[in-house]
Design a protein around this motif. Structure first.
Motif, short mmCIF file in Angstrom:
data_model
loop_
_atom_site.label_atom_id
_atom_site.label_comp_id
_atom_site.label_asym_id
_atom_site.label_seq_id
_atom_site.Cartn_x
_atom_site.Cartn_y
_atom_site.Cartn_z
N PHE A 4 0.81 -1.21 0.00
CA PHE A 4 0.00 0.00 0.00
C PHE A 4 0.85 1.27 0.00
O PHE A 4 0.90 2.02 -0.99
N ILE A 5 1.56 1.51 1.06
CA ILE A 5 2.33 2.75 1.17
C ILE A 5 3.54 2.71 0.23
O ILE A 5 3.87 3.71 -0.42
N GLY A 6 4.19 1.55 0.12
CA GLY A 6 5.37 1.43 -0.72
C GLY A 6 5.10 1.77 -2.17
O GLY A 6 5.90 2.46 -2.83
N SER A 7 3.98 1.31 -2.70
CA SER A 7 3.66 1.58 -4.12
C SER A 7 3.35 3.05 -4.34
O SER A 7 3.74 3.63 -5.37
N ASN A 8 2.66 3.67 -3.40
CA ASN A 8 2.37 5.10 -3.53
C ASN A 8 3.64 5.94 -3.41
O ASN A 8 3.82 6.93 -4.12
N LEU A 9 4.53 5.52 -2.53
CA LEU A 9 5.83 6.19 -2.40
C LEU A 9 6.63 6.03 -3.68
O LEU A 9 7.25 6.99 -4.17
N ALA A 10 6.63 4.83 -4.25
CA ALA A 10 7.37 4.58 -5.48
C ALA A 10 6.89 5.48 -6.61
O ALA A 10 7.69 6.05 -7.37
N ARG A 11 5.58 5.63 -6.71
CA ARG A 11 5.01 6.47 -7.78
C ARG A 11 5.49 7.92 -7.65
O ARG A 11 5.84 8.56 -8.65
N THR A 12 5.52 8.41 -6.44
CA THR A 12 5.98 9.79 -6.21
C THR A 12 7.46 9.92 -6.52
O THR A 12 7.90 10.90 -7.16
N ASN A 56 -3.53 5.69 11.53
CA ASN A 56 -4.35 4.93 10.58
C ASN A 56 -4.20 5.51 9.18
O ASN A 56 -4.85 6.50 8.84
N THR A 57 -3.35 4.89 8.37
CA THR A 57 -3.13 5.34 7.00
C THR A 57 -4.12 4.62 6.09
O THR A 57 -4.35 3.42 6.23
N TYR A 58 -4.69 5.34 5.13
CA TYR A 58 -5.70 4.75 4.25
C TYR A 58 -5.57 5.37 2.87
O TYR A 58 -4.91 6.40 2.69
N GLY A 59 -6.22 4.74 1.88
CA GLY A 59 -6.22 5.29 0.54
C GLY A 59 -6.09 4.20 -0.51
O GLY A 59 -6.06 3.00 -0.19
N TYR A 90 -4.40 10.25 5.02
CA TYR A 90 -4.47 9.79 3.63
C TYR A 90 -3.06 9.45 3.17
O TYR A 90 -2.08 10.09 3.57
N VAL A 91 -2.95 8.47 2.30
CA VAL A 91 -1.64 7.94 1.95
C VAL A 91 -0.71 8.98 1.33
O VAL A 91 0.51 8.94 1.55
N ASP A 92 -1.24 9.94 0.60
CA ASP A 92 -0.38 10.98 0.00
C ASP A 92 0.32 11.79 1.09
O ASP A 92 1.49 12.19 0.94
N ASP A 93 -0.39 12.05 2.19
CA ASP A 93 0.23 12.78 3.29
C ASP A 93 1.30 11.93 3.98
O ASP A 93 2.34 12.46 4.39
N LEU A 118 10.30 19.28 10.67
CA LEU A 118 10.38 18.93 9.25
C LEU A 118 9.38 19.71 8.40
O LEU A 118 9.43 19.62 7.17
N GLY A 119 8.48 20.45 9.03
CA GLY A 119 7.53 21.25 8.27
C GLY A 119 6.41 20.46 7.64
O GLY A 119 5.76 20.93 6.70
N TRP A 120 6.15 19.25 8.15
CA TRP A 120 5.09 18.41 7.58
C TRP A 120 3.72 18.80 8.13
O TRP A 120 3.59 19.10 9.32
N GLN A 121 2.74 18.80 7.25
CA GLN A 121 1.35 18.99 7.66
C GLN A 121 0.48 18.09 6.78
O GLN A 121 0.68 18.02 5.57
N PRO A 122 -0.51 17.40 7.36
CA PRO A 122 -1.47 16.69 6.50
C PRO A 122 -2.31 17.69 5.73
O PRO A 122 -2.70 18.74 6.28
N THR A 123 -2.58 17.39 4.47
CA THR A 123 -3.29 18.34 3.61
C THR A 123 -4.60 17.79 3.05
O THR A 123 -5.41 18.56 2.54
N ILE A 124 -4.80 16.48 3.10
CA ILE A 124 -5.99 15.86 2.51
C ILE A 124 -7.01 15.63 3.62
O ILE A 124 -6.77 14.87 4.56
N GLY A 125 -8.16 16.28 3.52
CA GLY A 125 -9.21 16.12 4.52
C GLY A 125 -9.80 14.72 4.49
O GLY A 125 -9.73 14.01 3.46
#
Length: 331
Positions: free
Chosen positions: A17-25, A181-184, A224-227, A300-307
């Motif tokens: 799940f997370i690995g494939s989305n990370l790979a795409r980015t 809880n990561t989802y997407g 959300y997984v993008d965050d 690190l300046g991270w903020q979740p952005t997807i509601g």
């Protein structure tokens, strides 16, 4: 994120799940990406997760418990995003030895391989909020006592601390993110082994009731997984993160009953039902949980952005279209 252009990146759990989305980015940033995944059916790996980037990444089907294969693959890599793991809390209680092998022993083997063949790479380890156990206070910050309630939490904690130890003693740059809880799109939805939201998605699409255990008032936060991917990449790019642990989290905190109602209202029909906790789930339930993630904001300046509503809508739309690649169903 320009730092990743042209860099060699290895992702364990790369077809998951997370690995494939990370790979795409990372592919979008111009990185040379190698994915490692065991494709063991009980876990999250799914070739369809990378169908759109299959010709832009290298894939090696092997288990993280294969120390010789990992030592070979780690040579010359600039970054390791170490995401492979056994994620089911219930499975860890039924088969604790396998959980130990994957989430603790294999992590130590990976770090030993790094020390011997590539001590200069940067590692980001995917840890979990589960290791805190039942919260003493909310929101939970990184100083909260660590008190895992299941075998999975203990072994993930060991894997996390091995990474920090090798950072502190051997100078191998490593940090850990305690995911909530990561989802997407791409998450395991065949069953609840990865996240309860996965099986909720499947039940809705199949026209079956969502099962909410207990009174449904348990509070949770979600990413959300993008965050999540953004947090991983920021941690990988930052020298300041070395030797650190960061919580992820969200400012949106919601009860499970309200979450079920929110996902039902997205237009796919369905209902939810409240059920008593099965004994095996009740024994490891942690009650309310949500994170204080102010440290990663500050450093690190991270903020979740997807509601949450937007993320759930994206997720439901994805599985409504692609469910045949994730479970056998004819809704």
């Amino acid at each position: 994120m320009k730092i990743y252009k042209g860099k060699k990146v290895l992702i364990t759990g790369g077809l998951g799940f997370i690995g494939s989305n990370l790979a795409r980015t990372l592919v979008g940033f111009g990185a040379q990406v190698t994915l490692v995944d065991s494709l063991i059916p009980q876990y999250g790996g799914n070739p369809f997760n990378i169908a759109d980037i299959r010709n832009q990444v290298s894939v090696n089907v092997c288990d993280v418990r294969d120390s010789f294969a990992l030592a070979y693959l780690l040579q010359d890599q600039d970054y390791l995003f170490n995401l492979a793991g056994q994620t089911s809390h219930l499975d860890s209680m039924v088969d604790p030895q396998t959980d130990l092998e994957i989430n603790a022993a294999a992590q130590l083997s990976i770090l030993e391989a790094c020390r011997k063949v590539n001590p200069g790479l940067k590692i980001v380890f995917a840890s979990t909020r589960q290791l805190y156990g039942k919260p003493d206070y909310l929101p939970v910050d990184e100083k909260h006592p660590i008190r895992p309630v299941d075998v999975n939490g203990i072994n993930k904690l060991a894997g996390e601390w091995y990474h920090l130890l090798y950072n502190n003693v051997y100078g191998i740059q490593a940090c850990a993110l305690r995911l909530t809880n990561t989802y997407g799109p791409g998450m395991r939805v065949k069953d609840a082994r990865q996240t309860f939201l996965g099986i909720w998605v499947r039940l809705l699409i199949e026209g079956n009731p969502i099962k909410v255990f207990g009174d449904g008032l348990q509070l949770r936060d979600f990413n959300y997984v993008d965050d999540c991917v953004s947090a991983l990449l920021l941690a990988g790019a930052s020298e300041h993160a070395n030797g650190k642990v960061y919580n992820l989290g969200s400012k949106e905190v919601i009860g499970l009953k309200d979450l079920a109602q929110m996902i039902i209202e997205l237009g796919y029909g369905g209902v939810y039902e409240l059920l008593p906790f099965p004994p095996e789930r009740k024994a490891i339930d942690i009650g309310d949980y949500y994170s204080d993630y102010s440290l990663i904001i500050a450093e690190l300046g991270w903020q979740p952005t997807i509601g949450l509503r937007e993320g759930l809508a994206n997720t439901m739309a994805y599985y409504a279209e692609h469910h045949r690649h994730y479970w056998d169903a004819n809704p």
